[in-house]
Scaffold this motif. Structure first.
Motif, PDB file in Angstrom:
ATOM      1  N   PHE A  55       0.790  -1.221   0.000  1.00 56.95           N
ATOM      2  CA  PHE A  55       0.000   0.000   0.000  1.00 56.95           C
ATOM      3  C   PHE A  55       0.827   1.278   0.000  1.00 56.95           C
ATOM      4  N   LEU A  56       1.423   1.536  -1.153  1.00 56.16           N
ATOM      5  CA  LEU A  56       2.179   2.746  -1.394  1.00 56.16           C
ATOM      6  C   LEU A  56       1.331   3.694  -2.238  1.00 56.16           C
ATOM      7  N   LYS A  57       1.710   4.943  -2.276  1.00 56.93           N
ATOM      8  CA  LYS A  57       1.005   5.959  -3.039  1.00 56.93           C
ATOM      9  C   LYS A  57       1.746   6.238  -4.336  1.00 56.93           C
ATOM     10  N   THR A  58       0.995   6.450  -5.424  1.00 57.11           N
ATOM     11  CA  THR A  58       1.639   6.776  -6.698  1.00 57.11           C
ATOM     12  C   THR A  58       2.364   8.107  -6.610  1.00 57.11           C
ATOM     13  N   GLN A  59       3.354   8.268  -7.483  1.00 56.77           N
ATOM     14  CA  GLN A  59       4.131   9.499  -7.607  1.00 56.77           C
ATOM     15  C   GLN A  59       4.793   9.906  -6.292  1.00 56.77           C
ATOM     16  N   THR A  60       5.216   8.898  -5.517  1.00 56.50           N
ATOM     17  CA  THR A  60       5.864   9.146  -4.233  1.00 56.50           C
ATOM     18  C   THR A  60       7.151   8.342  -4.177  1.00 56.50           C
ATOM     19  N   ARG A  61       8.203   8.937  -3.630  1.00 49.47           N
ATOM     20  CA  ARG A  61       9.495   8.262  -3.477  1.00 49.47           C
ATOM     21  C   ARG A  61       9.562   7.654  -2.070  1.00 49.47           C
ATOM     22  N   TYR A  62      10.034   6.405  -1.984  1.00 49.93           N
ATOM     23  CA  TYR A  62      10.098   5.677  -0.723  1.00 49.93           C
ATOM     24  C   TYR A  62      11.501   5.153  -0.469  1.00 49.93           C
ATOM     25  N   GLU A  63      11.842   5.013   0.798  1.00 41.54           N
ATOM     26  CA  GLU A  63      13.029   4.281   1.202  1.00 41.54           C
ATOM     27  C   GLU A  63      12.542   2.979   1.811  1.00 41.54           C
ATOM     28  N   ILE A  64      12.951   1.867   1.233  1.00 36.89           N
ATOM     29  CA  ILE A  64      12.545   0.542   1.706  1.00 36.89           C
ATOM     30  C   ILE A  64      13.774  -0.118   2.312  1.00 36.89           C
ATOM     31  N   VAL A  65      13.653  -0.591   3.554  1.00 46.03           N
ATOM     32  CA  VAL A  65      14.760  -1.258   4.237  1.00 46.03           C
ATOM     33  C   VAL A  65      14.288  -2.646   4.655  1.00 46.03           C
ATOM     34  N   PHE A  66      15.078  -3.663   4.303  1.00 46.28           N
ATOM     35  CA  PHE A  66      14.735  -5.026   4.689  1.00 46.28           C
ATOM     36  C   PHE A  66      16.012  -5.806   4.953  1.00 46.28           C
ATOM     37  N   THR A  67      15.870  -6.908   5.677  1.00 40.22           N
ATOM     38  CA  THR A  67      17.012  -7.754   6.019  1.00 40.22           C
ATOM     39  C   THR A  67      16.847  -9.114   5.353  1.00 40.22           C
ATOM     40  N   LEU A  68      17.860  -9.506   4.607  1.00 40.01           N
ATOM     41  CA  LEU A  68      17.885 -10.832   3.997  1.00 40.01           C
ATOM     42  C   LEU A  68      18.669 -11.768   4.903  1.00 40.01           C
ATOM     43  N   PRO A  69      18.264 -13.043   4.966  1.00 40.75           N
ATOM     44  CA  PRO A  69      19.064 -13.994   5.745  1.00 40.75           C
ATOM     45  C   PRO A  69      20.434 -14.170   5.093  1.00 40.75           C
ATOM     46  N   GLU A  70      21.344 -14.795   5.804  1.00 39.94           N
ATOM     47  CA  GLU A  70      22.697 -15.010   5.292  1.00 39.94           C
ATOM     48  C   GLU A  70      22.655 -15.824   3.996  1.00 39.94           C
ATOM     49  N   VAL A  71      23.412 -15.382   2.995  1.00 41.31           N
ATOM     50  CA  VAL A  71      23.517 -16.072   1.706  1.00 41.31           C
ATOM     51  C   VAL A  71      24.991 -16.426   1.509  1.00 41.31           C
ATOM     52  N   ASP A  92      22.208   1.134  -0.166  1.00 41.59           N
ATOM     53  CA  ASP A  92      23.157   0.651   0.838  1.00 41.59           C
ATOM     54  C   ASP A  92      22.957  -0.838   1.079  1.00 41.59           C
ATOM     55  N   ILE A  93      24.057  -1.538   1.257  1.00 44.90           N
ATOM     56  CA  ILE A  93      24.047  -2.947   1.678  1.00 44.90           C
ATOM     57  C   ILE A  93      25.040  -3.048   2.815  1.00 44.90           C
ATOM     58  N   SER A  94      24.572  -3.558   3.958  1.00 44.59           N
ATOM     59  CA  SER A  94      25.480  -3.696   5.099  1.00 44.59           C
ATOM     60  C   SER A  94      25.223  -5.018   5.806  1.00 44.59           C
ATOM     61  N   PRO A  95      26.289  -5.658   6.331  1.00 43.43           N
ATOM     62  CA  PRO A  95      26.111  -6.907   7.065  1.00 43.43           C
ATOM     63  C   PRO A  95      25.408  -6.662   8.397  1.00 43.43           C
ATOM     64  N   VAL A  96      24.663  -7.665   8.834  1.00 40.09           N
ATOM     65  CA  VAL A  96      23.968  -7.629  10.121  1.00 40.09           C
ATOM     66  C   VAL A  96      24.745  -8.519  11.082  1.00 40.09           C
ATOM     67  N   THR A  97      24.888  -8.089  12.330  1.00 41.92           N
ATOM     68  CA  THR A  97      25.697  -8.847  13.287  1.00 41.92           C
ATOM     69  C   THR A  97      25.188 -10.271  13.503  1.00 41.92           C
ATOM     70  N   GLU A  98      23.871 -10.482  13.395  1.00 42.69           N
ATOM     71  CA  GLU A  98      23.303 -11.826  13.574  1.00 42.69           C
ATOM     72  C   GLU A  98      23.451 -12.678  12.321  1.00 42.69           C
ATOM     73  N   GLY A  99      24.012 -12.133  11.260  1.00 43.64           N
ATOM     74  CA  GLY A  99      24.114 -12.819   9.975  1.00 43.64           C
ATOM     75  C   GLY A  99      23.059 -12.271   9.026  1.00 43.64           C
ATOM     76  N   GLY A 100      23.397 -12.192   7.782  1.00 43.21           N
ATOM     77  CA  GLY A 100      22.473 -11.665   6.793  1.00 43.21           C
ATOM     78  C   GLY A 100      22.895 -10.284   6.328  1.00 43.21           C
ATOM     79  N   LEU A 101      22.042  -9.687   5.498  1.00 43.19           N
ATOM     80  CA  LEU A 101      22.336  -8.385   4.919  1.00 43.19           C
ATOM     81  C   LEU A 101      21.170  -7.431   5.104  1.00 43.19           C
TER      82      LEU A 101
END
Length: 145
Positions: A55-71, A92-101
């Motif tokens: 549920f995003l709005k059209t014509q709007t810029r978003y910052e989406i942040v999510f964590t992927l498990p370790e690959v 940005d891509i940064s490692p997570v201390t618990e593992g993952g990105l």
């Protein structure tokens, strides 16, 4: 024949305020104030990932942040593909201390509907390794009061 069970994790909530919540590992930062939503990360059987954003709005810029498990196949040094999607780019891509990105993306919602954009995460140590991340976004038209 091997089968893989699809699983999904709720990595946190979506933040709609001007200040992102540092304690939430998964969120979308909105320019406008809206209601909360959720970002869901689902591993796919082929080793790639699907990220669902609601549920995003059209014509709007978003910052989406999510964590992927370790690959493990990507290794420790990961970068985005040099050819970004026209509406989605990794900032940005940064490692997570618990593992993952932890992956931070910028997304511009251009039109209504369920939209799919893809980005690639590349291994900096092995040119033959990449992971595809598909972002499915539900985009709605201008909301009226």
């Amino acid at each position: 024949m091997a089968t893989a069970k699809k699983s999904s994790t709720k990595g946190g909530g979506v933040r709609f305020s001007e200040e992102p919540d540092a304690s939430a590992p998964t969120h979308v930062h909105f320019d406008d104030k809206l209601h909360d939503s959720v970002v869901m990360v689902t591993p796919e059987a082929d080793g790639n990932f699907m990220v669902k954003v609601g549920f995003l709005k059209t014509q709007t810029r978003y910052e989406i942040v999510f964590t992927l498990p370790e690959v493990p196949v990507l290794g420790k040094d990961v970068c985005p593909s040099p050819v970004p999607s026209p509406h989605l780019r990794i900032t940005d891509i940064s490692p997570v201390t618990e593992g993952g990105l932890k992956v931070t993306c910028e997304y511009m919602a251009q039109q209504e509907g369920v939209l799919c954009e893809e980005v690639l995460l590349l291994s900096e140590t092995d040119d033959n390794v990449c992971v595809r991340v598909k972002v499915h976004a539900r985009v709605m038209g201008e909301m009226t009061s």
